[in-house]
Design a protein around this motif. Structure first.
Motif, PDB file in Angstrom:
ATOM      1  N   ASN A 263       0.810  -1.222   0.000  1.00 51.28           N
ATOM      2  CA  ASN A 263       0.000   0.000   0.000  1.00 51.28           C
ATOM      3  C   ASN A 263       0.844   1.272   0.000  1.00 51.28           C
ATOM      4  O   ASN A 263       0.303   2.368   0.195  1.00 51.28           O
ATOM      5  N   GLY A 264       2.137   1.135  -0.212  1.00 55.93           N
ATOM      6  CA  GLY A 264       3.000   2.293  -0.333  1.00 55.93           C
ATOM      7  C   GLY A 264       3.173   3.082   0.952  1.00 55.93           C
ATOM      8  O   GLY A 264       3.409   4.297   0.918  1.00 55.93           O
ATOM      9  N   ILE A 265       3.066   2.411   2.084  1.00 57.17           N
ATOM     10  CA  ILE A 265       3.242   3.090   3.371  1.00 57.17           C
ATOM     11  C   ILE A 265       4.707   2.968   3.792  1.00 57.17           C
ATOM     12  O   ILE A 265       5.251   1.864   3.889  1.00 57.17           O
ATOM     13  N   GLU A 266       5.301   4.100   4.020  1.00 55.58           N
ATOM     14  CA  GLU A 266       6.744   4.139   4.302  1.00 55.58           C
ATOM     15  C   GLU A 266       7.031   3.872   5.787  1.00 55.58           C
ATOM     16  O   GLU A 266       6.354   4.386   6.672  1.00 55.58           O
ATOM     17  N   ILE A 267       8.032   3.027   6.021  1.00 52.89           N
ATOM     18  CA  ILE A 267       8.534   2.798   7.380  1.00 52.89           C
ATOM     19  C   ILE A 267       9.836   3.574   7.488  1.00 52.89           C
ATOM     20  O   ILE A 267      10.858   3.182   6.916  1.00 52.89           O
ATOM     21  N   PRO A 268       9.836   4.705   8.162  1.00 55.18           N
ATOM     22  CA  PRO A 268      11.019   5.579   8.171  1.00 55.18           C
ATOM     23  C   PRO A 268      12.142   5.013   9.019  1.00 55.18           C
ATOM     24  O   PRO A 268      11.927   4.196   9.922  1.00 55.18           O
TER      25      PRO A 268
END
Length: 281
Positions: A263-268
């Motif tokens: 889902n294109g969620i970034e884990i910084p």
């Protein structure tokens, strides 16, 4: 020669008369003492049978059950014997004093051993944990492999044995993770500040609900746990079976990472900005 025979005859008569007099005087006392021994032995056997049956119903280890019965037998026999001796008119004060002194000496010499023994009995009867439970003591955790009279052995996740004195387990704080069939799984997931909060909450909740390990009959809670330096930290709380905790934990981590990527969620990742200032002359 006749005088010798007369002397021997008189001596024999005197001895026999002394024996008869002693038996006539001490006979009732001997009979009473004998009855105390017989009846006491019978009562002791009855008590041991009842105790053995009770321990068996309580599912106490046979070895420990036998040890407890032996202790009861020894103490009861000492009481019966001392009572029988007292019936004969013998002063038992010195005997009791000697037994008391011996008991105190042994108790002081075996103070730690007796403490472990007493704690072992407490553990066996109160059952704060049992064989197969996963517990934590003093920051160390493992599965209870065996509960002995003096020591309890834990098997860690990396196959190490931890041997604890039982007195340690009854005096220090102990956590039993498998005392209840269900356990709550708490997990945190950091995401970028650019992420849509509602979308992330729904995604985490869906992954949790779809897991084979979560209890579908209980609510799954998802919310923002904290605002970190470089990420919004979401927390998932779901109920699972206690004996499948680590399976659920690792599987959930993998499933959540795959869902974030999809889902294109970034884990910084944490980053540090360094600004270099030059001295212009």
């Amino acid at each position: 020669m006749e005088n010798v025979w007369n002397w021997l005859a008189n001596l024999g008569t005197g001895i026999w008369k002394s024996i008869v007099d002693w038996v006539s005087n001490a006979g009732p006392l001997l009979l009473t003492s004998l009855l105390i021994l017989i009846i006491g032995t019978w009562i002791g056997s009855l008590i041991r049978r009842v105790l053995r049956t009770t321990l068996k119903k309580a599912k106490i280890d046979p070895g420990i059950s036998g040890f407890i019965c032996s202790c009861v037998k020894t103490v009861f026999n000492v009481v019966v014997i001392v009572s029988a001796i007292a019936t004969l008119g013998i002063n038992i004060t010195s005997i009791i004093t000697a037994l008391g002194a011996a008991g105190i000496t042994i108790g002081l010499a075996m103070q730690d051993t007796l403490a472990n023994f007493a704690s072992g009995v407490i553990i066996l009867f109160n059952k704060p944990f049992k064989t197969g439970d996963y517990i934590e003591v003093e920051g160390l955790s493992g599965t209870v492999e065996s509960i002995e009279l003096m020591y309890t052995t834990l098997l860690t996740a990396d196959n190490k044995h931890i041997v604890y004195p039982n007195s340690k387990l009854t005096s220090d704080k102990l956590i039993n993770y498998t005392a209840e069939p269900d356990r709550r799984l708490d997990m945190k997931f950091p995401v970028s500040y650019k992420s849509n909060v509602q979308q992330v909450k729904e995604l985490i909740k869906k992954v949790g609900a779809d897991s084979e390990y979560t209890d579908s009959s209980r609510d799954i809670i998802v919310g923002i746990s904290e605002f970190g330096d470089s990420a919004i930290v979401f927390e998932l709380r779901a109920w699972i079976k206690a004996d499948r905790y680590w399976d659920a934990y690792f599987t959930m981590q993998e499933s959540m990472k795959a869902a974030f990527d999809e889902n294109g969620i970034e884990i910084p990742v944490s980053q540090l900005d360094v600004n270099l200032l030059s001295d212009d002359k």
